[in-house]
Design a protein around this motif. Structure first.
Motif, short mmCIF file in Angstrom:
data_model
loop_
_atom_site.label_atom_id
_atom_site.label_comp_id
_atom_site.label_asym_id
_atom_site.label_seq_id
_atom_site.Cartn_x
_atom_site.Cartn_y
_atom_site.Cartn_z
N ALA A 368 57.15 -38.29 46.03
CA ALA A 368 58.03 -37.25 46.58
C ALA A 368 59.30 -37.12 45.76
O ALA A 368 59.77 -36.01 45.49
N GLY A 369 59.88 -38.25 45.38
CA GLY A 369 61.12 -38.20 44.60
C GLY A 369 60.91 -37.63 43.21
O GLY A 369 61.68 -36.77 42.75
N MET A 370 59.88 -38.07 42.53
CA MET A 370 59.66 -37.64 41.14
C MET A 370 59.09 -36.23 41.05
O MET A 370 59.07 -35.63 39.97
N ASN A 371 58.64 -35.68 42.17
CA ASN A 371 58.09 -34.33 42.15
C ASN A 371 59.16 -33.27 41.97
O ASN A 371 58.87 -32.15 41.54
N ALA A 372 60.43 -33.61 42.26
CA ALA A 372 61.51 -32.63 42.15
C ALA A 372 61.72 -32.26 40.68
O ALA A 372 62.01 -33.11 39.86
N ARG A 373 61.61 -30.97 40.34
CA ARG A 373 61.75 -30.51 38.95
C ARG A 373 63.15 -29.99 38.65
O ARG A 373 63.71 -30.23 37.60
N GLY A 374 63.74 -29.24 39.60
CA GLY A 374 65.11 -28.80 39.47
C GLY A 374 65.46 -28.15 38.15
O GLY A 374 64.69 -27.39 37.56
N VAL A 375 66.67 -28.48 37.67
CA VAL A 375 67.23 -27.81 36.51
C VAL A 375 66.45 -28.12 35.23
O VAL A 375 66.43 -27.32 34.29
N VAL A 376 65.80 -29.28 35.16
CA VAL A 376 65.04 -29.63 33.96
C VAL A 376 63.91 -28.62 33.74
O VAL A 376 63.67 -28.16 32.62
N GLU A 377 63.22 -28.26 34.81
CA GLU A 377 62.15 -27.27 34.70
C GLU A 377 62.70 -25.92 34.27
O GLU A 377 62.06 -25.19 33.50
N VAL A 378 63.89 -25.58 34.76
CA VAL A 378 64.52 -24.31 34.38
C VAL A 378 64.85 -24.31 32.88
O VAL A 378 64.65 -23.30 32.18
N VAL A 379 65.35 -25.44 32.37
CA VAL A 379 65.64 -25.54 30.94
C VAL A 379 64.35 -25.38 30.12
O VAL A 379 64.31 -24.66 29.11
N VAL A 380 63.28 -26.04 30.56
CA VAL A 380 62.00 -25.94 29.86
C VAL A 380 61.50 -24.49 29.87
O VAL A 380 61.06 -23.96 28.85
N ALA A 381 61.57 -23.85 31.04
CA ALA A 381 61.11 -22.47 31.15
C ALA A 381 61.93 -21.53 30.28
O ALA A 381 61.38 -20.65 29.61
N THR A 382 63.25 -21.72 30.27
CA THR A 382 64.11 -20.88 29.46
C THR A 382 63.80 -21.04 27.97
O THR A 382 63.78 -20.07 27.21
N THR A 383 63.52 -22.28 27.56
CA THR A 383 63.15 -22.53 26.17
C THR A 383 61.85 -21.82 25.82
O THR A 383 61.72 -21.21 24.76
N GLY A 384 60.88 -21.88 26.74
CA GLY A 384 59.60 -21.22 26.49
C GLY A 384 59.74 -19.71 26.37
O GLY A 384 59.10 -19.08 25.53
N LEU A 385 60.61 -19.13 27.20
CA LEU A 385 60.83 -17.69 27.12
C LEU A 385 61.56 -17.33 25.82
O LEU A 385 61.22 -16.34 25.16
N ARG A 386 62.54 -18.15 25.45
CA ARG A 386 63.29 -17.88 24.21
C ARG A 386 62.40 -17.96 22.98
O ARG A 386 62.56 -17.18 22.02
N LEU A 387 61.45 -18.88 22.99
CA LEU A 387 60.55 -19.05 21.84
C LEU A 387 59.40 -18.05 21.84
O LEU A 387 58.64 -17.99 20.88
N GLY A 388 59.25 -17.30 22.93
CA GLY A 388 58.17 -16.33 23.01
C GLY A 388 56.85 -16.92 23.46
O GLY A 388 55.82 -16.23 23.43
N VAL A 389 56.85 -18.18 23.92
CA VAL A 389 55.63 -18.81 24.41
C VAL A 389 55.26 -18.26 25.78
O VAL A 389 54.08 -18.08 26.10
N LEU A 390 56.26 -17.98 26.60
CA LEU A 390 56.04 -17.47 27.95
C LEU A 390 56.38 -15.99 28.03
O LEU A 390 57.28 -15.50 27.34
N THR A 391 55.66 -15.28 28.89
CA THR A 391 56.04 -13.92 29.25
C THR A 391 57.00 -14.00 30.44
O THR A 391 57.23 -15.07 31.00
N THR A 392 57.56 -12.85 30.82
CA THR A 392 58.44 -12.84 31.99
C THR A 392 57.70 -13.30 33.24
O THR A 392 58.26 -14.03 34.07
N ALA A 393 56.44 -12.92 33.37
CA ALA A 393 55.65 -13.32 34.53
C ALA A 393 55.45 -14.84 34.55
O ALA A 393 55.63 -15.49 35.59
N THR A 394 55.08 -15.42 33.42
CA THR A 394 54.85 -16.86 33.37
C THR A 394 56.15 -17.61 33.59
O THR A 394 56.19 -18.66 34.24
#
Length: 453
Positions: A368-394
């Motif tokens: 339960a504790g380690m499942n929390a993604r929070g801001v780290v997941e947001v940083v990862v997602a932002t990096t993926g969008l910036r690099l063009g790996v992710l679309t807006t939907a993903t």
């Protein structure tokens, strides 16, 4: 020659400066107001902060008032780069401040158990994410991105945890003195370090590609950077912060810490790795015992957690478009990714905890504790969008995982810990925890001054 080049550079147009200042002011105001509202409702502040960007971005304002949205959020690259550059500094300082909360002594005491739990908690969601990435519809993959790079990125996104959210949750629930709480922090710290490295690898794969020579060079750079940080960086950081701490004011210590964190990010960026990895390692060095007076870094933590982090998270919400979820294929993909993230992390942490001899409810609490993604997941997602790996939907799907998993952590932790009895050592620690809290400072507390982001 330099003066000529600087003089030739055009000044920032007054309209672009006006829009930038309004963007920062509105995002900060909204993040503060909605973040506090979320906390009053018993939710993590990140929920309200992300909602700020959702309301101001294409999800709400873009549909309700498209002309106002186009004026406030113009699509020109120059205007976007102003806000992005500001937020990038915020990300690096946020990650650096997160690194300062690492409790090295606790990690040494529980290193074996933490490593086992972390490896299992990383490996299972990573493998599930890789498998899901190979099956996702092609429309969810950024243009020109090889599917295997997308799959590797999705696996990385599924495997991370978030020390800031974990630490704040444990602190709010008064679980920092419990053995499980300390073990969650130790395993989460290992998760964070490995996660930043994986993000660097994926970033390199998305930008310059991967060959045997580049992989070898990347590993050599990683080992070299860590060796440099331990052998040379550690004494230099300690010396610099000790000199800064001679001043009775907090300003010199704060300035030196910021410079060190940014230099760490610059160095890993120069080596072809993600700058957040270097910022995280630099933050760890800044937070080590003996590296100056840690109390003088309180102003830095306040500014980062109260201003820069909410600004970054609100800006991350700008890139979400919840209208994408109206498409059945995107909604199904979101459910699948969320299920993979939650089941994978719980299964991995549970397995690792059981392998170290913990009981079932203790293992569930760890999950339960380690499942929390929070801001780290947001940083990862932002990096993926910036690099063009992710679309807006993903990108929207991955950020939703951050929100939902952060919301899940408190009630599941409470349920599991109700079945775990407090031992004598924890009772003693609890009394010390209360004494430190009453004094307004808790030495060695990894959650000190950590925001709910």
């Amino acid at each position: 020659m330099t003066d000529h080049v600087l003089a030739a550079a055009p000044a920032l147009p007054s309209h672009e400066l006006l829009v930038f200042l309004l963007q920062v002011a509105v995002l900060l105001l909204g993040a503060f107001a909605l973040g506090r509202l979320a906390q009053r409702l018993g939710l993590p502040a990140i929920v309200g902060e992300l909602l700020t960007g959702v309301v101001i971005g294409p999800s709400v304002l873009g549909h309700a008032l498209p002309d106002l949205s186009a004026w406030f959020l113009p699509s020109t690259g120059e205007q976007q780069h102003l806000l992005d550059a500001t937020c990038q500094i915020g990300v690096l300082l946020l990650v650096g401040v997160t690194g300062t909360h690492l409790d090295a002594a606790m990690l040494r005491r529980r290193g074996g158990s933490a490593l086992t739990i972390s490896i299992c908690g990383l490996a299972i969601p990573l493998v599930l994410g890789l498998a899901a990435g190979t099956l996702m519809p092609a429309g969810l993959i950024g243009d020109g991105t090889p599917r295997w790079v997308f799959a590797l990125f999705l696996g990385t996104a599924m495997s991370v945890s978030a020390i800031p959210v974990i630490a704040k949750t444990l602190s709010d629930m008064r679980l920092l003195h419990r053995d499980i709480g300390q073990l969650v922090l130790a395993a989460g710290t290992v998760d964070d370090a490995i996660g930043w490295f994986l993000l660097s690898v994926v970033s390199a794969a998305a930008t310059v590609g991967v060959t045997a020579a580049r992989v070898t060079a990347g590993v050599a750079y990683l080992i070299g950077f860590i060796a440099l940080a331990v052998l040379i960086g550690r004494p230099l950081v300690r010396r610099a912060l000790s000199l800064a701490a001679r001043s009775p004011e907090a300003g010199p210590s704060t300035a030196v810490a910021v410079v060190l964190i940014l230099l760490g990010g610059a160095l890993t960026q120069a080596l072809g790795m993600e700058p957040v990895f270097g910022a995280f390692i630099a933050g760890i060095l800044v937070g080590l015992p003996g590296a100056g007076d840690q109390r003088k870094l309180a102003p830095l933590r306040t500014v980062v957690m109260s201003v820069l982090a909410p600004l970054f998270i609100a800006s991350a919400g700008l890139r979400m478009d919840l209208s994408e979820l109206r498409r059945p294929s995107i909604a199904l993909a979101a459910l699948a990714v969320l299920a993979i993230a939650v089941i994978g992390k719980f299964a991995g942490a549970y397995l690792g905890a059981r392998l170290t001899g913990l009981r079932s409810w203790e293992a569930l609490a760890l999950g339960a504790g380690m499942n929390a993604r929070g801001v780290v997941e947001v940083v990862v997602a932002t990096t993926g969008l910036r690099l063009g790996v992710l679309t807006t939907a993903t990108y929207t799907v991955v950020v939703l995982v951050a929100v939902v998993t952060s919301l899940m952590a408190p009630p599941l932790l409470r349920l599991a810990m109700n079945h775990v009895e407090q031992n004598e050592r924890e009772t003693v620690r609890h009394a010390m925890h209360d004494a430190w809290s009453a004094a307004g400072s808790e030495p060695g507390d990894p959650a000190r001054n950590v925001s709910s982001t």
